[in-house]
Design a protein around this motif. Structure first.
Motif, PDB file in Angstrom:
ATOM      1  N   GLU A  76      -8.550  -0.642   4.953  1.00 51.03           N
ATOM      2  CA  GLU A  76      -8.957   0.273   3.879  1.00 51.03           C
ATOM      3  C   GLU A  76      -9.968   1.286   4.379  1.00 51.03           C
TER       4      GLU A  76
ATOM      5  N   PRO B 236      -5.393   1.992  -0.231  1.00 50.44           N
ATOM      6  CA  PRO B 236      -5.869   0.747  -0.859  1.00 50.44           C
ATOM      7  C   PRO B 236      -5.018  -0.457  -0.450  1.00 50.44           C
TER       8      PRO B 236
ATOM      9  N   ALA C   7       0.845  -1.199   0.000  1.00 48.12           N
ATOM     10  CA  ALA C   7       0.000   0.000   0.000  1.00 48.12           C
ATOM     11  C   ALA C   7       0.874   1.240   0.000  1.00 48.12           C
TER      12      ALA C   7
ATOM     13  N   TYR D 224      -7.689  -6.508   5.853  1.00 50.91           N
ATOM     14  CA  TYR D 224      -7.387  -5.584   4.762  1.00 50.91           C
ATOM     15  C   TYR D 224      -8.552  -4.629   4.559  1.00 50.91           C
ATOM     16  N   ASN D 225      -9.770  -5.208   4.543  1.00 51.41           N
ATOM     17  CA  ASN D 225     -10.957  -4.371   4.360  1.00 51.41           C
ATOM     18  C   ASN D 225     -11.083  -3.358   5.480  1.00 51.41           C
TER      19      ASN D 225
END
Lengths: 389, 227
Positions: free
Chosen positions: A344, A350, A48, A340-341
Motif C-alpha cells: 500500500e 489499497p 486491488a 500488504y501494508n
C-alpha cells in the motif's frame, strides 16, 4: 465422544511425531508459509486491481448508465450520439440526463515536465456527476475557461501538485493544451490510468479539439424519487437502439470488474499465480508427508500388528496435514498483512487484509494440505505388519 | 486350547515359483503355557508366528486362535486377534518419537473404556514391573538395548493380552540382559496366566519354557517336554 476418540489419538500421535524432529517441522511449515504468502499476494493484487478498476464508476451519481455496446471498459469507450441519451428523457420516470465525456490525455508534470497519461472527465459541473465534495464546491470556478481539478491520489510522478498549487504554480499542459489547475480532489487511480483530472464539458472539448459535443462516452440517467429501477431499465431498453447498453449502478461496476477479470489477461495472470502457488505448496507438503510416512512405516507396521486399523493411519496423515496447514497459515497471515501494508505504501493501491480473504486463503491452504495428504496416503500400503518379524 | 493349528500348509509365490514353507503343521498350546520354537533358518518359524498372530493370511488348513478361525478370515477378525495378542519383536520396534511411557500407552489407547489417567497408571505399573520406573520419560534412543527390549515387553503385556508372540527377543541383546528380559517376561506372564509362543535360536533361554517345539523344513520335527 466417538469423534473425539477417533480423531484425538491419531492427531496426538501425529503431533508428537511432527514435533519430534524440529528441523523437519520448520522446513514443512516454511513450505506452507511460502504457499500461503504467495496466494495472499496474488489475491491481494487481484482484488486491488478489481477494486481500483471498478473505482472509476464508483463515484458516479446516477441510477442508470448508457454505454456503447462496443465499449469494452470505461477507460477506452466507444462514443455514441448524444441524441440517444436525450431519447431517455421521454420516459416520465426520468428526472434528468447528463452526458459524460472521457478520454486519456497526456499531462505535463509540474516539476519535471515529463508527460504521463491520465484520465480526463468532462461534464457539466452543475450536474454533479461525480459524487465528490471537493468537486461540487468548485463547480462555479470550473465554468471558467481552461480550468481543471486534479486528483491528489494520482501517482506521485505527476509531481507534488498540492504543494505547487500552494506555491502559486498552477499552469500546465493537458494534451498539449494550456490549462489552470484550480485545486485538488480525492478519487483514486486505477490500473488503466495513473491519475485523473476533472473539467467542464466545454473545457473538455477545448482540450480535445477533434471531439464533438454530440459524441458522448457515458450517458447518466437520474430517475424520479421512488422509481423502481429494474422496471424503468426494461422500459427504456425497448426505446433505445441496440448499440447502446443500459446498466444499473451495480451492473456498471460489475461490467468494469468483469473486463479486468476476463477480457484483460490480468485476471488470468493472478489466478494462474494463485494456482501455481498452491501447486508448489502442495508438492512441498506432499514430499514432507511422504517422507514422514516412509520414515515411520516400520512404526506404522508395528502399530498395525498391535491391532490399529488402517483408518487410524489415514486419520493420522490428515491430522498431520491439518496441523501443518494451521502452523503455516498463522505466520503466513502475519507476514502477508505486513506485506500488504508495504505494498500500500509503495504502489498506492489499497490492499486491505479482510476476514473474507483470510478465510478464503485458509480454505485454499487446507485444501492444498489435505490433497497432499490424500496423495501421500498410498505410501501407507508399504507398511505391512507381516514383514515386521 | 488357546492356539490350535491343524494341518496348516503355506507357500510363498505362485505357479511354478511356489515355495512351500509350512507343510502340514499341527500345534496346540494350552492357556498359560510357555512354548519355545526353535529350528534352523528357513524352517518356517517366523511365518508360522505371523499366521498365528493374524499378520499373514493363510488359506489352507485350520488355525483357531482364541476360538476364531484365522484361515481365510477377514480383516476384522485379524484385527480382533491382534488386539488380544502382545508382540515382542527382534528389534524393539518402539516408536522413536514417543517416550517409554507413551510407547506403553499406545497399547492401552486401543482400549477405549480406559480413561487417560487409568492408562497412565497402568503403563507406569508395567514399566515399574520391568524395572524401568526411573526411565519412564526417556526416548528410546536414550535407552540401552536391554532397556528398550524391556519397554517393548511392558508394551506387549500392558494390554493384558491372552497371547504373547515373540520373535528372537534376545537376538540383539547380550547374555545377561537377554536372560533378564525373558525372565521378566516369564514371571509377568505367569502372574497374568498369559500364553507365550517364543521363537528363538538362543539355547541359553530354553530353561524358561514349559515345552520346546522344533521346526525343520516346514514340519514339526520334535516336541520336547521339559520337566
Amino acid at each position: 465422544m466417538s469423534i473425539v476418540n477417533t480423531w484425538y489419538f491419531p492427531t496426538r500421535l501425529a503431533w508428537r511425531q511432527l514435533i519430534h524432529d524440529r528441523l523437519k517441522l520448520v522446513a514443512a511449515i516454511s513450505g506452507v508459509l511460502f504457499a500461503c504468502v504467495l496466494v495472499f499476494m496474488q489475491l491481494g493484487f487481484k482484488d486491488a486491481l478489481y477494486a481500483s478498476a471498478a473505482s472509476m464508476p464508483l463515484k458516479f451519481d446516477g441510477d442508470l448508465f448508457l454505454i456503447h455496446q462496443q465499449s469494452e471498459a470505461m477507460w477506452r469507450p466507444a462514443q455514441f450520439e448524444r441524441s440517444e441519451l436525450m431519447r431517455a428523457l421521454g420516459h416520465p420516470a426520468v428526472a434528468e440526463v447528463a452526458p459524460l465525456y472521457l478520454s486519456l490525455a497526456t499531462f505535463k508534470a509540474l516539476d519535471t515536465q515529463v508527460k504521463r497519461t491520465l484520465m480526463v472527465y468532462g461534464y457539466d459541473p452543475d450536474t454533479d456527476l461525480l459524487n465528490v465534495d471537493a468537486i461540487k464546491t468548485k463547480k462555479h470556478e470550473l465554468r471558467v475557461k481552461d480550468t481543471v481539478l486534479f486528483d491528489e491520489y494520482s501517482r506521485p510522478e505527476f509531481g507534488p501538485v498540492s504543494n505547487m498549487l500552494e506555491a502559486g504554480q498552477n499552469r500546465t499542459e493537458v494534451n498539449d493544451y494550456k490549462v489552470t489547475i484550480l485545486g485538488v480532489f480525492q478519487l483514486g487511480i486505477s490500473f488503466a490510468a495513473d491519475g485523473n483530472i476533472v473539467t467542464s464539458d466545454l473545457n473538455f472539448l477545448r482540450i480535445f479539439p477533434n471531439r464533438s459535443a454530440e459524441e458522448i462516452d457515458v450517458g447518466v440517467i437520474r430517475l424520479q424519487p421512488g422509481a423502481f429501477i429494474p422496471e424503468i431499465k426494461e422500459e427504456l431498453r425497448a426505446h433505445l437502439n441496440d448499440f447502446v447498453k443500459i446498466y444499473t449502478y451495480e451492473e456498471v461496476l460489475e461490467h468494469e470488474r468483469l473486463y479486468w477479470e476476463n477480457a484483460a489477461p490480468i485476471g488470468f495472470i493472478f489466478n494462474f499465480g494463485t494456482i501455481m502457488g498452491l501447486i508448489v505448496g502442495m508438492v512441498i507438503v506432499y514430499q514432507i508427508l511422504f517422507t514422514e510416512i516412509n520414515n515411520y512405516r516400520f512404526e506404522f507396521a508395528t502399530l498395525k500388528a498391535m491391532g490399529y486399523p488402517h483408518s487410524y493411519f489415514i486419520r493420522m496423515v490428515f491430522a498431520s496435514a491439518f496441523i501443518l496447514a494451521i502452523l503455516g497459515f498463522v505466520p503466513g497471515l502475519a507476514l502477508s498483512s505486513s506485506l500488504y501494508n508495504l505494498a500500500e505504501s509503495q504502489i498506492f493501491i489499497p490492499m486491505p487484509m479482510t476476514l473474507e480473504k483470510a478465510v478464503t486463503v485458509f480454505v485454499f491452504i487446507l485444501f492444498m494440505c489435505t490433497t497432499a495428504g490424500s496423495l501421500a496416503i498410498h505410501r501407507l500400503d508399504s507398511a505391512s505388519p507381516a514383514d515386521m518379524f | 486350547m488357546v492356539i490350535d493349528v491343524h494341518n496348516l500348509n503355506f507357500s510363498f509365490g505362485s505357479g511354478s515359483l511356489t515355495q512351500p514353507v509350512l507343510k502340514g503343521i499341527d500345534l496346540a498350546i494350552r492357556k498359560g503355557e510357555i512354548v519355545l520354537m526353535t529350528g534352523p533358518s528357513g524352517s518356517g518359524k517366523t511365518t508360522l508366528l505371523t499366521i498365528i498372530g493374524g499378520l499373514r493370511q493363510a488359506s489352507n488348513g485350520s488355525v483357531v486362535i482364541l476360538g476364531e478361525q484365522l484361515v481365510n478370515s477377514n480383516e476384522q477378525t485379524k484385527v480382533k486377534i491382534r488386539r488380544q495378542t502382545g508382540y515382542i519383536f527382534q528389534q524393539h520396534n518402539l516408536l522413536k518419537s514417543l517416550t517409554a511411557l507413551q510407547n506403553v500407552c499406545m497399547t492401552l489407547e486401543l482400549q477405549r473404556d480406559l480413561t487417560e489417567s487409568e492408562r497412565q497408571y497402568r503403563a507406569q505399573q508395567m514399566l515399574a514391573a520391568v524395572g524401568l520406573e526411573d526411565r519412564m520419560h526417556y526416548f528410546p534412543e536414550a535407552l540401552s538395548g536391554g532397556q528398550r527390549q524391556r519397554v517393548s515387553i511392558a508394551r506387549a503385556l500392558a494390554g493384558r493380552p491372552k497371547i504373547i508372540l515373540a520373535d528372537e527377543p534376545t537376538a540383539s541383546l547380550d547374555r545377561q540382559s537377554g536372560h533378564d528380559a525373558v525372565e521378566i517376561l516369564k514371571q509377568l506372564a505367569k502372574e497374568l496366566n498369559t500364553t507365550i509362543l517364543l521363537v528363538t535360536h538362543d539355547y541359553r533361554i530354553l530353561d524358561i519354557a514349559d515345552r520346546v517345539v522344533e521346526l525343520e523344513d516346514g514340519f514339526v520335527k520334535a516336541v520336547e517336554k521339559q520337566e
